[in-house]
Structures are given as C-alpha cells and as structure tokens.
Design a protein around this motif. Structure first.
Motif, short mmCIF file in Angstrom:
data_model
loop_
_atom_site.label_atom_id
_atom_site.label_comp_id
_atom_site.label_asym_id
_atom_site.label_seq_id
_atom_site.Cartn_x
_atom_site.Cartn_y
_atom_site.Cartn_z
N PHE A 195 0.82 5.30 0.55
CA PHE A 195 -0.09 6.33 0.93
C PHE A 195 -0.10 7.42 0.34
N ALA B 72 7.15 -0.35 -1.13
CA ALA B 72 5.98 -1.19 -1.18
C ALA B 72 6.18 -2.40 -2.19
N ASP C 29 0.40 10.60 1.65
CA ASP C 29 1.56 11.35 2.09
C ASP C 29 2.75 10.45 2.40
N LEU D 138 0.86 -1.13 0.09
CA LEU D 138 0.02 -0.09 -0.04
C LEU D 138 0.88 1.28 0.04
N GLY E 99 3.97 8.00 4.14
CA GLY E 99 4.03 7.39 5.47
C GLY E 99 5.33 6.62 5.51
N LEU E 100 6.43 7.60 5.22
CA LEU E 100 7.75 6.83 5.42
C LEU E 100 8.11 6.94 6.78
N PHE E 101 8.80 5.97 7.35
CA PHE E 101 9.50 5.81 8.72
C PHE E 101 10.48 7.12 8.69
N PRO E 102 9.99 8.00 9.76
CA PRO E 102 10.96 8.98 9.76
C PRO E 102 12.19 8.81 10.55
#
Lengths: 333, 573
Positions: free
Chosen positions: A79, A145, A81, A77, A83-86
């Motif tokens: 997203f 993804a 915006d 999936l 949804g990357l892990f900061p």
C-alpha cells in the motif's frame, strides 16, 4: 498469466474505467502510469479482489477470478502508506502471511530472516513498526508482501511519501528483487520517473482508458498524444497549422515559434491543425535559433528557456545570447 | 566552563518551577477556590471520614455475620455485573459493527434511540421494564388472556433476568460509542492487507481487528462493569432487597435492618473497587486516545445478502429492545387492565386517563398526606436549588481549572472524586454526619449537587478555556470595566455551556434515586421516591399511578436531553 478483459467501473455516477484490457506475463513488471484520480488504484484493488468490476473479466492463468475471494488469490499488495500492522513488530508483520498459510515455526523463522536480509533489515525483528522511518517501513511492507511468495505482486504508489534520494535507492533495490524473484508485478504510480525506472512495460492511463502502451523507451520516444507528451514532460508541445504536405507524410507546419518540418504517420490536409513534439536531437535535424532567456542548472545539464520553449543543453549559454539548437520534431495526434 | 553555565541555568529553571508550584497563590484565586473546596470538604470528605472511622472500628469486624454479609454481597455484585457486562457486549458489539461499518436509512435515529436510556433515571427504566414484563405488565395480561395461563418464559422473565436486561438497556450505548468509534477509526487498509496476505474473514477479525480494538474493548468493558457494579435503583425496584448487591446491602443496613458499621464497611469496599476500576479505565481510555488516526469513511450500504441480513437483523433487534420499554411505559400508564384495590362491580378495561387524574387527588388512605403531584413540585424545587447551587460552585471551580497552576492541577482529581462514590454511599455519609439536621429539606439538593458538580465543571471548563485572553484584554483596552468585560466577552460564549450544565444538573436532580431514598423526608417525596412507593404497594391504581409518574419523569428528562443535545449541536457549528 494475469489478463484483464474490458474492465468497466463507475465512481459516484461518472465512469472511472472504460474498457481496460491488458495482460502481464511471467517475470514482467508492468507500470500503470496516470494522474491521481485516474482509477489506477481502483484497478489494483479489483485485481486484488477488494472491489468488483461492473463489467469485464479478470483472469489468472486462464481462470476467471470473479468468484475467488481476496485471501485465496495469493496476490501480494503493497500500500501507499504501507498498511503495516501497528500492534505487531517487524518480525510478526513479515510472518503474517506465512502464519495464515499455517507454516511450521522453524520455516517461518528462516524465511522471515532471509527476507529481512534481502531488504537490509536484519536485526530489526523486534522493533515496533511505528518507530521505523518511512523507508524502513516501506522495506517491511515489501518483505511482508514477498514472504508468502505470491503469484503476483502489486504496488500502489509505494514510494509516494518518501524523499527523492530514498526513492531512487529503494527503486534500485525493488528492481533487483523483482528480477531475482521473477514474480510478475504491477506497479501503480503518478510519477513518470518512477515508472521509467521500474517498468518493463508502461501503460499510460487517461480518462479511464489506456492511451499508450509500450516499453519505457517506446513511450518516451513517441508519447502518441499531446496529453501524454505533456504528462510525461517529454518536450515542447506546440500547436500549428499545416502549410504543405508531401506524399510520404512529410509536412511543413507553421507554429507561433516558427516553421517546423515533421514526419507523420498519416497524411494530413493543408490547413489542418496538428500538435508537434519538439525536443533537441542528439544527431542531425532541423536547426533553430533560440534567444536564451534563462538557464537552470539541473545536475548533468542545463534547462534553457527562451521564447516559451524549453531545451536541455550540456553547456549553459549566456543569457540574452542567441544559440543554435538542433531539434527533432514528432507528430502528435 | 560550559558545564557551569548549564548548571546555573538549570538551577534557575528549577527555582522558577519550584516557585510556580509552591508559590503562595494570589488572594483572588484563593477566594475563587474557597467556596467549592469548602463545600466538598464539609459535605463530601467530612462524611467520608465518618464512614471510614466507623468502618475501622472493632465493632465492624468482630461481628462474624458482618464479614459474611459483606463477602456475599461482594460476590453477588461481581456476579451480576459480570453477567450484565457480557450480555451488554453481546448486543453492543454487533451494534457497534452495524453503526461503524454500514450506512442505512434511519441510522442516526436508531443510534440516538440506543443512547436515550443512558440518560434516563433508574426509576423510569425500572418502571418501563415493569410495564412490559412485570407482574402487572402488558405481556402478562396479554398472554394470560390468550395462552390460557401457559406463559412462555420469554414473556415473563424472572426478576434477575429483568435486572440484567435493564442493565443491557442502560449500557449498550457505551459499547456502541466507544467500540464503534474505535472501529470507524481503524484504517481499512490494515484489514485489506491481512486479506491479501491470505487471512479469511475470521482470521482478519482474530489477528487484526480484535487486537487493534483491544484498548477500546477493555475500556468499554470496564465502564459498563463499573456502572453495573454500582447499579442500585434498577436492582432494588426490579428485584427487591433480596438481590443484595453492595449498594442494596448498604441501603438495607442503613435503614431497614440498621447496622451502621456494616453499612460503612460495605461502602468502603464499594469505593475501593470503584476507584480501582476508574484508574484502570483511565489508563485504557488514554490508550484509545493515542490510537486516534484520521477518521476513515469505512461505512457503506450493505451489499451482499449476508450483510443485508446482518443489518436488518441487528437493527430490528435494536428497535424492539429499545423501543418496547420506552413505548410500553406510556401505554401502560393509559390502560386499565385490572380492578383497583377494593374496587367492586363493573370494571372498565382499556384506555383510561384515570391514573393521571388520581395524581391530583388527595385520597384518604393513600400513600401520602398530600396529592401525589406534590412530589413533582418537590422534585422541581429540589432540581431548581441543585441547579443554582451547582452553578454557583461550579463556576469558580471551572474558572480556576480553565487555567490551573500546578498546585491547582492537584485539586482537579479531588473535585472529581465524588464521581467514584455511589449515591447510596453519599446518603449514608450524610446520615452518619448530620444526624438530626437532616430533618431540614435542603440536604437533598446538597446531595444532588455533589453528584452533579463534576459534570457541571467538566461542561463549563472547556468553554471557559476556549475564550482567548486577548479578547478580554481588547475589551478592557477599549475601556470596559471588569464587569462589562465579563458581560460582553465571557457571558455570550458561556451562555450555551451554562444552559447545558444547568440542564444537566436539573436532569440529575430530577431522576436521582439512591441518595434521595436515604435522605428523603416522608412528607417531601420526590418523583422517583413516589414511583418507588407506588410500585411497592399492591393494587392496580397504585401501579397505574407509578406508570403515570414515571411517564411524566421520562418526558421531562427527554425534553432536557433534547435541550442539551441542541445546545451541543449549535456549539459545533
């Protein structure tokens, strides 16, 4: 492969989705197109297992997914915006799904390297995701993804926040990657240009139902309903009253912009109100006189307005001049 | 050519900024600064130098006993603080998840309940835990009548366990607030993305949620640890002086077994560690602040059976753990469970208002030469003086800090420094610096003011900064004199902040225990001191009066909290 059967969902008491059924086959990219708030994102989240339908079934290869939690579905999936892990760098973001599958380190390294090459981000491995531009972040999200080679890819307005030229180049990349990997994909957007550019098949979502389905060409040439024609910005939508109706479905319709001849699927009675889609034809057709009131330069053509109608023309008329336009008229039900 | 122009402009800005930093401040600003600064210099930094000079004398180090006492106290302080912090997280973390992820009936009420202890005076908390678990507590009497003296451990925890429980009771709200806020600021998409990538619930927590919460977890842990590290009243009242933490040891070496160089040494150790923790805490709290994303509404009613069980289990434990002490205290103050000291004949067990009545009677042979209720009068007097003093000093400081020049920015941490010193240390400093002068009763409100002043300034300063200068200029242009400007513009905006700050100073003074214990004159006891003396005496009557006093103090404090909360709420509108 993926099949949805009669999905129902309410949101805060009012129906959001009312009996959605469709399927996606191998290598196909299906685009869910609809206005914001039409429930298309919710549909994606239900396929991903992040929400549950109130009624209906979601099957993959004939297997009901109701009891299968998100992390075992193996669906990717992307997203809106990203949804990357900061807290993770580019490499670790892309490697996340591979680590969850407990792959060996050297295999993870080679697969991440190959993916970053595919999305043109080689050399970005140790960059912080928060320092990347919108387009770069989008590429990382796509690579992340794709990395676990999911059975299905889903995109939730993935290009929503990007500017136009970036959108077009990313769409091109996305298309070629999807064709190359043959992973079936569902692409959700409210932007018809995006939908037409990326989809093998378009599903038009309106008021919780699929109101039109077909290839981009089919949907464009026959939107099917006044709402769809307006939403797709497919041409002038006029209302008129039937003056004469032939055996073969050929009718004469009186509108505020003059009389038009149209071919309809079924026969209508005289006096009935119908909607017409009027746009200029490439070949023959009816000819109307239009007093040009304004001509807007739009890249390879001009958008000409006059008497409340809009047409695309190759050459700009002098404003105030009367031009002849050949039009094609479609019946909308 | 261009280079020259640039460099000249550079020099100009440099000169300007130099002037801004080091230009002599105008006289009015100096006058504004002077009172709070002199107050701090004389009552905080001067005693501090006394402590430091006493610490670094040969007398403190040549005595080998001193070093081992200090080391043992330090180790035990670390041990109990670490244990308390771990236990606080065991309760606080699930509660933070509960409040940030789920909606349920009575949620805000329960959340408020967990925040109440943080504002309560240490003597009240100690008295409340005594009321349930203590030697004369409800549980022991109830279980001894039923279980034939076979008392289960859970109903009669050891003093050390009691101390740990009281620390959890106090500080759980810190974890709930800091970690809970961070949790509800977490973008739910991140966890969902992880799930889509194949992470099960545990690995989502391990690989995404926990790393993202790290700064807030560390900040909360540091703050809780710092409070446990400097805890004094709870330890002394629940455990006694044998639980020698740094704080207790300072008190013991200052008053009980006088060894002032050792006491000074211990306070310096204490201060150094507190400062280290504060610096670390500030660092991590800034990291938490930079992560602030828009708030997501991630809370929803529990759905699956597991979620429902979680919500019920955690909220029930919270209700029991937080309500039990708060209710037991007034209950115990109204019930007679044993004979009073020296009392013979038929004893009326059960409901009684005697403990309250006794507070007004000046008995011979009682602890005081005056009716115990005099302590309440003293406390109110001290609290009133503290409010006046703290406002008188806090206002000028807040005015200067609302629009500080660069030089004044350096003064800001100076003003906050007393926060790092423990109350017992302040008391010790006074003992060392003012000696006989301490016979004067107004040293107690001065010590209370030192403790309350940072809070008062922090409350007034944002309100002052929020008043646009244009409003004042407009009023002045319309012909208002400076005083009328202040009355018509500043005062209405400041009245709420002032009320809030005043109530805060009042509450701090009312419940202050550590410094008062060292400075207090026996003939002028405050409520907390009276409670401590009652608790340390045998007999049911003394215990009952401690309960009654503590109940009064709890009610007074809660009313103050309510007032502060209400002014804060109406501010937000």
């Amino acid at each position: 492969m993926l099949e949805l059967r009669d999905i129902f969902k309410t949101y805060e008491g009012s129906p959001l989705l009312r009996g959605i059924s469709f399927s996606v086959v191998e290598g196909e990219t299906v685009c869910l197109l609809g206005a914001s708030g039409s429930g298309k994102s919710t549909l994606l989240r239900m396929i991903a297992g992040l929400e549950n339908p109130e009624r209906g079934q979601i099957l993959f290869n004939g297997l009901d997914l109701a009891q299968i939690p998100t992390h075992l579905r193996d669906f990717g999936l992307v997203f809106q915006d990203y949804g990357l892990f900061p807290h993770l760098n580019v490499f670790d973001n892309v490697a996340f799904g591979l680590r969850m599958r407990n792959l060996r380190a050297d295999e993870i390294n080679s697969r991440v390297a190959a993916l970053l090459k595919k999305v043109n981000l080689t050399g970005f491995e140790s960059r912080k995701t928060t320092d990347l531009s919108g387009g770069e972040q989008q590429r990382v999200a796509l690579a992340r993804a794709l990395a676990p080679q999911p059975r299905l890819l889903m995109f939730d307005e993935p290009l929503g926040a990007l500017d136009r030229t970036l959108k077009e180049s990313l769409l091109q990349e996305l298309r070629s990657i999807l064709h190359e990997t043959k992973i079936p994909a569902i692409y959700v957007t409210h932007d018809q240009d995006e939908a037409f550019a990326v989809a093998d098949r378009i599903l038009l979502l309106h008021e919780g139902e699929i109101v039109r389905a077909g290839t981009p060409a089919q949907v464009w040439s026959d939107p099917g309903s006044p709402w769809a024609a307006r939403f797709l910005d497919a041409g002038n939508v006029l209302e008129g009253v039937i003056k004469r109706s032939d055996e073969g479905g050929r009718m004469k319709v009186e509108t505020a912009f003059g009389d038009f001849f149209a071919q309809c699927e079924r026969r209508h009675r005289v006096g009935e109100t119908v909607s017409l889609l009027v746009r200029q034809s490439s070949g023959g057709g009816q000819e109307i006189n239009l007093k040009a009131e304004d001509a807007l330069f739009k890249r390879d053509q001009f958008e000409v307005r006059g008497e409340g109608l809009v047409f695309q023309m190759k050459e700009a008329p002098v404003v105030g001049q009367v031009v002849k336009v050949k039009v094609e008229v479609k019946c909308l039900v | 050519m261009q280079y020259q122009v640039l460099s000249r402009r550079d020099a100009e800005t440099r000169r300007k900024s130099f002037l801004r930093v080091f230009a002599p401040p105008r006289l009015t600003r100096v006058l504004v600064w002077l009172p709070p600064l002199l107050f701090l210099l004389y009552f905080f930094f001067y005693p501090l130098t006394k402590i430091l000079s006493l610490t670094f004398t040969p007398a403190a180090f040549t005595n080998p006993g001193n070093l081992s006492v200090a080391l043992n106290a330090l180790l035990f302080t670390f041990y109990q603080a670490a244990l308390s912090t771990i236990l606080t997280f065991l309760l606080g973390l699930p509660s933070a998840v509960l409040f940030s992820r789920f909606d349920f009936r009575g949620k805000s009420l329960l959340r408020a309940l967990t925040a109440v202890p943080f504002m309560l005076p240490t003597v009240v908390v100690a008295a409340a835990f005594n009321a349930i678990f203590g030697e004369r507590g409800l549980f022991l009497f109830l279980s001894s009548s039923i279980a034939n003296r076979q008392i289960p451990f859970i109903l009669h925890p050891s003093p050390f366990i009691l101390i740990l429980m009281a620390h959890v009771f106090y500080n759980a709200t810190i974890v709930i607030r800091i970690v809970g806020n961070a949790l509800s600021r977490l973008d739910p998409k991140l966890e969902q993305a992880a799930r889509c990538l194949g992470a099960d619930a545990f690995r989502v927590w391990q690989n995404v949620t926990l790393p993202l919460l790290r700064p807030s977890l560390i900040a909360a842990a540091l703050l809780v640890f710092m409070f446990d590290f400097t805890s004094f009243g709870v330890i002394l009242l629940l455990g006694g002086s044998k639980f020698s933490t740094l704080e207790v040891e300072i008190y013991v070496r200052a008053l009980k077994l006088p060894n002032l160089p050792l006491a000074a040494m211990l306070s310096v150790v204490q201060l150094v560690f507190t400062l280290i923790f504060s610096v670390l805490y500030t660092r991590f709290v800034n990291q938490v602040a930079t992560q602030t994303a828009p708030r997501f509404s991630v809370s929803r009613p529990p759905q699956s059976l597991r979620e429902k069980a979680f919500v019920i289990a955690i909220s029930l434990s919270l209700i029991i753990f937080f309500l039990l002490p708060l209710l037991s205290l007034p209950l115990r103050s109204l019930t007679r469970l044993e004979a009073d000291r020296g009392q013979r004949g038929e004893i009326q067990y059960g409901f009684t208002a005697d403990y309250y009545k006794e507070l007004f009677i000046n008995r011979r042979g009682s602890l005081f030469y005056v009716p115990p209720i005099e302590a309440a009068k003293n406390s109110l007097g001290y609290a009133g003086a503290t409010v006046l003093l703290a406002l008188a000093l806090g206002y000028p400081a807040a005015y200067a800090l609302a629009k500080p020049t660069r030089l004044e920015q350096f003064l800001d941490p100076l003003i906050m420094l007393p926060l790092g010193a423990s109350a017992v240390m302040l008391g010790l400093g006074f003992l060392l610096s003012f000696g006989r002068a301490l016979a004067l009763p107004w040293f107690v409100p001065i010590a209370h003011t030192l403790i309350a002043l940072p809070f008062v300034i922090r409350t007034l300063q944002p309100a002052l900064a929020s008043i646009p200068e244009r409003l004042r200029q407009a009023a002045a242009a319309l012909g208002a004199s400076p005083f009328r400007v202040w009355m018509t513009v500043d005062f209405p905006i400041l009245s709420r902040a002032t009320l809030s700050a005043a109530t805060f100073a009042f509450t701090v003074s009312l419940g202050e225990f550590g410094a008062t214990l060292l400075l207090n004159r026996p003939e002028y006891p405050t409520i907390p001191i009276a409670i401590q003396r009652f608790l340390s005496q045998p007999g049911g009557l003394n215990f009952g009066q401690a309960m009654a006093m503590a109940t009064l103090l709890m009610v007074l404090t809660m009313l103050s909290i309510l007032l502060i909360e209400r002014t804060r709420l109406s501010d937000a509108v």
